[in-house]
Design a protein around this motif. Structure first.
Motif, mmCIF file in Angstrom:
data_model
loop_
_atom_site.group_PDB
_atom_site.id
_atom_site.type_symbol
_atom_site.label_atom_id
_atom_site.label_comp_id
_atom_site.label_asym_id
_atom_site.label_seq_id
_atom_site.Cartn_x
_atom_site.Cartn_y
_atom_site.Cartn_z
ATOM 1 N N THR A 41 -4.440 11.683 -1.619
ATOM 2 C CA THR A 41 -3.771 10.483 -1.125
ATOM 3 C C THR A 41 -4.446 9.948 0.132
ATOM 4 O O THR A 41 -4.620 8.731 0.294
ATOM 5 C CB THR A 41 -2.285 10.787 -0.837
ATOM 6 N N SER A 42 -4.847 10.839 1.030
ATOM 7 C CA SER A 42 -5.522 10.401 2.250
ATOM 8 C C SER A 42 -6.886 9.798 1.939
ATOM 9 O O SER A 42 -7.308 8.831 2.575
ATOM 10 C CB SER A 42 -5.667 11.563 3.228
ATOM 11 N N GLU A 87 1.110 4.121 -2.961
ATOM 12 C CA GLU A 87 0.771 5.525 -2.715
ATOM 13 C C GLU A 87 1.812 6.478 -3.304
ATOM 14 O O GLU A 87 1.482 7.593 -3.721
ATOM 15 C CB GLU A 87 0.669 5.795 -1.214
ATOM 16 N N LEU A 127 0.824 -1.219 0.000
ATOM 17 C CA LEU A 127 0.000 0.000 0.000
ATOM 18 C C LEU A 127 0.856 1.267 0.000
ATOM 19 O O LEU A 127 0.634 2.182 -0.806
ATOM 20 C CB LEU A 127 -0.941 0.002 1.210
ATOM 21 N N LEU A 128 1.831 1.345 0.890
ATOM 22 C CA LEU A 128 2.651 2.553 0.984
ATOM 23 C C LEU A 128 3.439 2.780 -0.318
ATOM 24 O O LEU A 128 3.548 3.916 -0.799
ATOM 25 C CB LEU A 128 3.607 2.457 2.169
ATOM 26 N N TYR A 131 -7.663 8.262 -0.848
ATOM 27 C CA TYR A 131 -7.373 6.930 -1.403
ATOM 28 C C TYR A 131 -7.034 5.942 -0.288
ATOM 29 O O TYR A 131 -7.599 4.837 -0.227
ATOM 30 C CB TYR A 131 -6.212 7.041 -2.383
ATOM 31 N N ARG A 132 -6.128 6.361 0.595
ATOM 32 C CA ARG A 132 -5.725 5.480 1.690
ATOM 33 C C ARG A 132 -6.918 5.137 2.581
ATOM 34 O O ARG A 132 -7.095 3.987 2.994
ATOM 35 C CB ARG A 132 -4.631 6.164 2.518
ATOM 36 N N THR A 158 -6.810 2.073 -6.788
ATOM 37 C CA THR A 158 -5.497 2.499 -7.285
ATOM 38 C C THR A 158 -5.622 3.126 -8.669
ATOM 39 O O THR A 158 -4.925 4.107 -8.981
ATOM 40 C CB THR A 158 -4.542 1.297 -7.325
ATOM 41 N N ASP A 193 -1.028 15.854 3.263
ATOM 42 C CA ASP A 193 -0.902 15.141 4.542
ATOM 43 C C ASP A 193 -0.218 16.016 5.584
ATOM 44 O O ASP A 193 -0.567 15.969 6.765
ATOM 45 C CB ASP A 193 -0.107 13.852 4.342
#
Length: 271
Positions: free
Chosen positions: A221-222, A62, A58-59, A224-225, A156, A196
């Motif tokens: 990004t947040s 990203e 995951l990271l 998505y995460r 993604t 972030d």
């Protein structure tokens, strides 16, 4: 309308022909495949199932997927401007929005091929190397499932489209190849870490839990995460949720796709 649609697809085909002739796409695809498989196998995710694999990569996803998207799109429009092709196109009956949409769709098809094929291969690797229990399709919490991995890949793809849209907007603003590089780097940092950092500042300022979830949904990004946590990871683990507001996060990501394209169209109009 039919004529405009035909001209839009002419731009799409031009972008696809350019992608086929460019070795950069092959290099990006191979690099993403190698890194995804390397990180996943180092973490042992493929042997554990789809969800452990998502946790492992995951990271990396990203960071790498927005990077690939910016590599694909940061010079998409500025190169046409520098070569004078934009001036020529303005003499054709091709609306600016159709030109931007054609460039975006063409590059998006190439980008999705570069980013999703490696993830699909990794999913196939999980299916053929992990334990037999994950072949049971999940119908409730606590069970791993290929459906969860498909959700991860779909999210993604949305992150890739968001990043490409921002890259095209910055490319439309740039006045030269050098400024396109600088704006691209700044935009990539904004997408990957910039928002972030703003969220951490809000957290330090004592923002409430509800307000923090809203802020998380507004950052690409947040968002998505958060959606990965809510729809993939938390589904497999009983009793966990509330990382982000899912509907708001989904709307936010769609907005991050649409608004930069509108901005790119306006930037070209006012060149």
């Amino acid at each position: 309308m039919t004529g405009t649609s035909d001209r839009l697809w002419t731009v799409v085909r031009r972008e696809l022909r350019g992608a086929v002739r460019t070795r950069l796409y092959v290099f990006l695809g191979l690099a993403l495949t190698g890194i995804a498989f390397g990180v996943a196998r180092t973490g042992g995710g493929p042997a554990g199932g789809y969800v452990p694999t998502v946790v492992d990569i995951l990271l990396v996803v990203e960071v790498l997927v927005p990077t690939v998207a910016f590599a694909v799109g940061y010079r998409a429009i500025v190169d046409d401007a520098v070569r004078g092709e934009l001036d020529v196109l303005q003499t054709y009956p091709l609306p600016t929005w159709a030109y931007v949409a054609g460039v975006y769709v063409g590059r998006a098809i190439a980008l999705l091929a570069v980013t999703l094929v490696p993830l699909a291969l990794l999913g196939l690797h999980v299916a053929t190397t992990s334990g037999p229990e994950i072949t049971v399709f999940a119908s409730h919490r606590g069970v791993d499932s290929p459906f969860l991995y498909v959700r991860f890949v779909t999210l993604t793809a949305l992150l890739a489209l968001v990043s490409l849209s921002v890259a095209l907007a910055l490319s439309a603003v740039a006045g030269s190849g050098r400024s396109a590089i600088l704006l691209g780097v700044a935009g990539l940092l904004l997408v990957v870490v910039g928002t972030d950092v703003a969220l951490f500042s809000a957290l330090d300022a004592g923002t409430s839990e509800g307000g923090l979830r809203t802020l998380l949904a507004l950052s690409p990004t947040s968002a998505y995460r958060g959606l990965v946590f809510e729809t993939v990871l938390y589904v497999a683990f009983e009793g966990r949720s509330g990382f982000v507001a899912p509907i708001l996060a989904a709307v936010s990501l769609v907005g991050w796709v649409v608004l930069p394209l509108v901005g790119a169209t306006a930037a070209i109009e006012y060149r």
